[in-house]
Scaffold this motif. Sequence first.
Motif, PDB file in Angstrom:
ATOM      1  N   ARG A  94      37.707  37.127  35.653  1.00  0.00           N
ATOM      2  CA  ARG A  94      37.322  38.310  34.729  1.00  0.00           C
ATOM      3  C   ARG A  94      36.202  37.702  33.760  1.00  0.00           C
ATOM      4  O   ARG A  94      35.316  38.403  33.502  1.00  0.00           O
ATOM      5  CB  ARG A  94      38.593  38.796  34.039  1.00  0.00           C
ATOM      6  N   ALA A  95      36.436  36.466  33.231  1.00  0.00           N
ATOM      7  CA  ALA A  95      35.511  35.890  32.268  1.00  0.00           C
ATOM      8  C   ALA A  95      34.136  35.869  32.928  1.00  0.00           C
ATOM      9  O   ALA A  95      32.969  36.001  32.275  1.00  0.00           O
ATOM     10  CB  ALA A  95      35.903  34.403  31.632  1.00  0.00           C
ATOM     11  N   ARG A  98      32.570  38.700  32.979  1.00  0.00           N
ATOM     12  CA  ARG A  98      32.125  39.241  31.814  1.00  0.00           C
ATOM     13  C   ARG A  98      32.885  40.581  31.373  1.00  0.00           C
ATOM     14  O   ARG A  98      32.606  41.341  30.467  1.00  0.00           O
ATOM     15  CB  ARG A  98      30.712  39.439  31.378  1.00  0.00           C
ATOM     16  N   TYR A 100      35.545  40.799  29.195  1.00  0.00           N
ATOM     17  CA  TYR A 100      36.327  39.948  28.320  1.00  0.00           C
ATOM     18  C   TYR A 100      37.789  41.053  27.664  1.00  0.00           C
ATOM     19  O   TYR A 100      38.539  40.280  27.479  1.00  0.00           O
ATOM     20  CB  TYR A 100      35.390  39.647  27.159  1.00  0.00           C
ATOM     21  N   VAL A 103      40.286  39.771  30.123  1.00  0.00           N
ATOM     22  CA  VAL A 103      40.673  38.571  29.932  1.00  0.00           C
ATOM     23  C   VAL A 103      41.990  38.492  28.972  1.00  0.00           C
ATOM     24  O   VAL A 103      42.752  37.866  29.314  1.00  0.00           O
ATOM     25  CB  VAL A 103      39.393  37.545  29.657  1.00  0.00           C
TER      26      VAL A 103
END
Length: 128
Positions: A94-95, A98, A100, A103
């Motif tokens: 997920r990071a 992007r 976030y 995340v």
Amino acid sequence: MNVALWIVTGLLAAVYLAGGVFKMAVPRAKIAAAGRSGRWVEDFGAGAVKAIGAVEVLAAVGLVLPAVLDIAPVFVPLAAVGLVLLMAGAAAVRARRREYGLVVVDAVYVLLAAFVVWGRLGPESFLN
């Protein structure tokens, strides 16, 4: 403490059982179309998505069944360790994408699973 551990364990098991069955039963394209939380499947093949679902189902079973049946309850914290690793990988994906906000959700699951690991290897251990 034992009650809190059982509640968290039960919630994790329910979430991962449902999510794992969903990943194994629903085609990859439908998961991707389900919304922003399902777009991660674009980075994986259909077989990998099904395998992740199978791992989630096994983890859900491993969180509850060994303790309930009192057969090798050491598998409860081991299943929770597996979930910590799985969700750390999910957070990394997920990071990289992007995403976030998601995340943070993955990090919450990591913390909940880590709580089970700590509790079942520490103060409320099944190993005593």
